[in-house]
Design a protein around this motif. Structure first.
Motif, PDB file in Angstrom:
ATOM      1  N   GLU A   1      15.312  30.215  13.202  1.00  0.00           N
ATOM      2  CA  GLU A   1      14.547  30.723  14.340  1.00  0.00           C
ATOM      3  C   GLU A   1      14.670  32.237  14.418  1.00  0.00           C
TER       4      GLU A   1
ATOM      5  N   SER B   1      14.778  35.498  20.372  1.00  0.00           N
ATOM      6  CA  SER B   1      14.167  34.818  21.517  1.00  0.00           C
ATOM      7  C   SER B   1      12.961  35.600  22.017  1.00  0.00           C
TER       8      SER B   1
ATOM      9  N   LYS C   1      12.271  35.925  24.896  1.00  0.00           N
ATOM     10  CA  LYS C   1      12.670  36.481  26.195  1.00  0.00           C
ATOM     11  C   LYS C   1      13.431  37.800  26.061  1.00  0.00           C
TER      12      LYS C   1
ATOM     13  N   GLN D   1       7.389  32.894  20.138  1.00  0.00           N
ATOM     14  CA  GLN D   1       7.656  31.600  20.782  1.00  0.00           C
ATOM     15  C   GLN D   1       7.053  30.468  19.947  1.00  0.00           C
TER      16      GLN D   1
ATOM     17  N   ASN E   1       9.153  29.955  16.734  1.00  0.00           N
ATOM     18  CA  ASN E   1      10.407  29.248  17.006  1.00  0.00           C
ATOM     19  C   ASN E   1      10.167  27.766  17.280  1.00  0.00           C
TER      20      ASN E   1
END
Length: 140
Positions: free
Chosen positions: A77, A80, A82, A114, A117
């Protein structure tokens, strides 16, 4: 899981795989929780295969960006979605150095990361995906 059957549905979180079609709806399965639902023909649906990102030269298909991310993260991955805007933009610059920063917003970068991932969590192996037949034919 086939990349050319992965869609995004406006107003619904996550990504979906097309399972089948009926006259008035598309039957999809969520990549997050594997629940199936019917998507009405009036809802906006985007095939990931048809999405591209602006660069200063030409638009780059999302699949190429995912493959680049896959190589950079060695199949794991990415950061993030975020993270701070600066970290997201720095990561995206490593993946696609000549993206058009004026037309590709941080929100677009968040969405791409996103989605990437989510696909990696679902077991998508980008190293084994070939270009679609349309792309292969246009290159010849």
């Amino acid at each position: 899981m086939e990349f050319n059957k992965i869609i995004s549905v406006t107003g619904k979180p996550g990504l979906y795989q097309v399972v089948s079609q009926s006259k008035n709806a598309i039957i999809v399965e969520s990549l997050i929780d594997n629940k199936r639902l019917a998507i009405n023909t009036t809802q906006n649906v985007s095939l990931l295969e048809n999405i591209a990102i602006y660069t200063y030269e030409e638009d780059v298909p999302l699949l190429n960006i995912f493959k680049s991310m896959f190589e950079k993260t060695e199949g794991k991955e990415a950061i993030s979605h975020k993270e701070s805007a600066k970290k997201l933009e720095a990561f995206f610059t490593e993946v696609l150095p000549d993206y058009d920063a004026e037309r590709v917003y941080t929100s677009n970068i968040k969405k791409v990361i996103q989605w990437y991932n989510s696909l990696v969590k679902s077991g998508m192996d980008f190293s084994k995906i070939e270009a679609t037949t349309e792309e292969v034919e246009s290159e010849q």
